[in-house]
Design a protein around this motif. Structure first.
Motif, short mmCIF file in Angstrom:
data_model
loop_
_atom_site.label_atom_id
_atom_site.label_comp_id
_atom_site.label_asym_id
_atom_site.label_seq_id
_atom_site.Cartn_x
_atom_site.Cartn_y
_atom_site.Cartn_z
N UNK A 147 0.55 -1.45 -0.16
CA UNK A 147 -0.12 0.04 0.86
C UNK A 147 1.01 1.33 -0.11
N UNK A 148 0.70 2.53 -0.94
CA UNK A 148 1.48 3.15 -0.99
C UNK A 148 3.42 2.58 -0.92
N UNK A 149 3.18 3.77 0.06
CA UNK A 149 4.93 3.10 0.16
C UNK A 149 5.13 3.06 1.61
N UNK A 150 4.40 3.53 2.63
CA UNK A 150 4.38 3.25 3.85
C UNK A 150 4.11 1.61 4.13
N UNK A 151 3.65 1.07 3.49
CA UNK A 151 2.92 -0.38 3.62
C UNK A 151 4.12 -1.40 2.75
N UNK A 152 5.27 -2.18 3.19
CA UNK A 152 5.54 -2.93 2.03
C UNK A 152 5.94 -4.39 2.73
N UNK A 153 6.08 -4.92 1.60
CA UNK A 153 6.19 -6.67 1.92
C UNK A 153 7.90 -7.42 1.35
N UNK A 154 8.17 -7.78 3.27
CA UNK A 154 9.92 -7.81 2.60
C UNK A 154 9.89 -10.15 2.40
N UNK A 155 9.65 -9.77 1.23
CA UNK A 155 9.86 -11.54 1.05
C UNK A 155 10.86 -11.81 2.59
N UNK A 156 10.41 -12.83 3.06
CA UNK A 156 11.79 -13.61 4.30
C UNK A 156 11.66 -15.33 4.19
N UNK A 157 11.38 -15.83 3.08
CA UNK A 157 11.30 -17.24 2.76
C UNK A 157 11.38 -18.33 3.36
N UNK A 158 11.41 -19.13 3.52
CA UNK A 158 11.87 -19.78 5.03
C UNK A 158 10.78 -20.86 6.01
N UNK A 159 10.43 -20.32 6.72
CA UNK A 159 9.57 -20.89 7.93
C UNK A 159 8.37 -21.49 6.70
N UNK A 160 7.42 -21.03 5.58
CA UNK A 160 6.85 -21.47 4.33
C UNK A 160 7.80 -20.86 2.89
N UNK A 161 6.50 -21.70 2.30
CA UNK A 161 7.35 -20.80 1.16
C UNK A 161 7.49 -19.02 0.55
N UNK A 162 5.95 -18.67 1.09
CA UNK A 162 6.41 -17.41 0.55
C UNK A 162 5.80 -16.62 1.44
N UNK A 163 6.93 -17.00 3.15
CA UNK A 163 6.64 -15.71 3.86
C UNK A 163 7.32 -14.77 3.89
N UNK A 164 6.82 -14.01 4.54
CA UNK A 164 7.42 -12.22 4.17
C UNK A 164 7.08 -11.49 5.50
N UNK A 165 8.00 -10.76 5.35
CA UNK A 165 7.54 -9.21 7.02
C UNK A 165 7.33 -8.86 5.86
N UNK A 166 6.31 -7.83 6.86
CA UNK A 166 5.56 -6.75 6.79
C UNK A 166 6.42 -4.80 7.38
N UNK A 167 6.71 -4.81 6.31
CA UNK A 167 7.94 -2.50 7.03
C UNK A 167 6.94 -2.12 6.83
N UNK A 168 6.17 -1.30 7.98
CA UNK A 168 5.44 -0.97 8.12
C UNK A 168 5.73 0.57 8.57
N UNK A 169 5.95 2.31 7.78
CA UNK A 169 6.68 3.11 8.70
C UNK A 169 5.62 4.03 9.89
N UNK A 170 6.57 4.73 10.72
CA UNK A 170 5.75 5.24 11.98
C UNK A 170 5.88 6.78 11.62
N UNK A 171 4.29 7.17 12.20
CA UNK A 171 4.13 8.76 11.81
C UNK A 171 5.92 8.88 12.40
N UNK A 172 6.63 8.65 13.33
CA UNK A 172 7.83 9.24 14.04
C UNK A 172 9.05 9.06 12.91
#
Ligand SMILES: [Zn+2]
Length: 247
Positions: A147-172
């Motif tokens: 979503x826009x540039x403040x909610x970003x999917x960061x693939x971190x595969x291994x736990x499952x095949x397509x497991x990913x992190x989700x990075x969220x920009x904080x108000x600060x």
């Protein structure tokens, strides 16, 4: 949740208040899991012993904060394991963002993967938004904007095949990386890293690609070391990290 010999665990869900609506990162268990706990499977119920408390569901907590669950327009999932995707049915109109490889694994699981995905959790045919590595760079990680540039999917595969992190920009201006099940204990990204032996074994056992999991964990340790002032890295199940952020 409490696997044998492990510390008590949470299923950490983020609620983002954005100008165009509410966004959830992961959903924990949903009301339909509580109504039909058998669908989670006996091995999971016996081994992980989830609390399945109605007040802890995402939909109950969204309401408790004074919101209408219909305001949740988008849900971004780290992966589709049963303890992360259970709540999506409580937000039937939300778009569900997930890595394309993960959706493929969940819809067509191998024999070994079968128990971790509960097809009933997405039997309402949600609107899927599938993402792949998009050529973007997020602190040296391949990534893709959900979503826009403040909610970003960061693939971190291994736990499952397509497991990913989700990075969220904080108000600060800083970032919060919800790394899902890329690790299970906060100390794994601390200096020096550590992890209770029982949890280390559990993570090895649950990984579909343990080599990839370990490599991604090392990248997260390096991220926490080199960018700890800009990025807070959390995982889904560490109660200490959850309590610290809530406090
Ligand atoms: Zn999990």
């Amino acid at each position: 949740m409490r696997p044998p010999l492990a510390p008590p665990m949470v299923a950490h869900v983020l609620l983002l208040e954005r100008p165009d609506g509410l966004v959830l990162v992961d959903t924990g268990f949903g009301t339909a899991d509580l109504a039909d706990r058998k669908r989670l499977g006996r091995p999971f119920l016996t081994m992980v012993r989830p609390a399945l408390d109605a007040a802890e569901t995402a939909v109950a907590q969204v309401r408790a904060l004074g919101h209408d669950p219909a305001e949740v327009t988008d849900i971004v999932l780290t992966h589709l394991d049963l303890d992360h995707a259970g709540g999506i049915g409580d937000f039937p109109n939300a778009r569900i963002h997930v890595h394309a490889t993960e959706l493929g694994a969940a819809k067509r699981p191998t024999l070994r993967e079968k128990a971790r995905y509960v097809q009933g959790q997405w039997a309402h045919h949600p609107l899927w938004a599938e993402h792949r590595e998009g050529g973007d760079d997020w602190f040296g990680f391949a990534s893709v904007k959900a979503l826009a540039d403040d909610v970003v999917i960061v693939p971190l595969h291994g736990h499952t095949r397509g497991h990913s992190g989700v990075a969220v920009r904080r108000p600060d201006g800083g970032w919060l990386l919800h790394a899902g099940d890329a690790f299970f204990h906060g100390d794994q990204v601390a200096e020096p890293p550590g992890c209770p032996a029982s949890l280390a074994a559990f993570q090895r056992m649950m990984a579909v690609d343990n080599k990839a999991r370990v490599a991604n964990l090392e990248r997260l340790q390096e991220l926490a070391r080199s960018h700890g002032d800009e990025v807070t890295v959390i995982c889904a199940h560490d109660k200490g990290q959850y309590d610290a952020l809530r406090g």
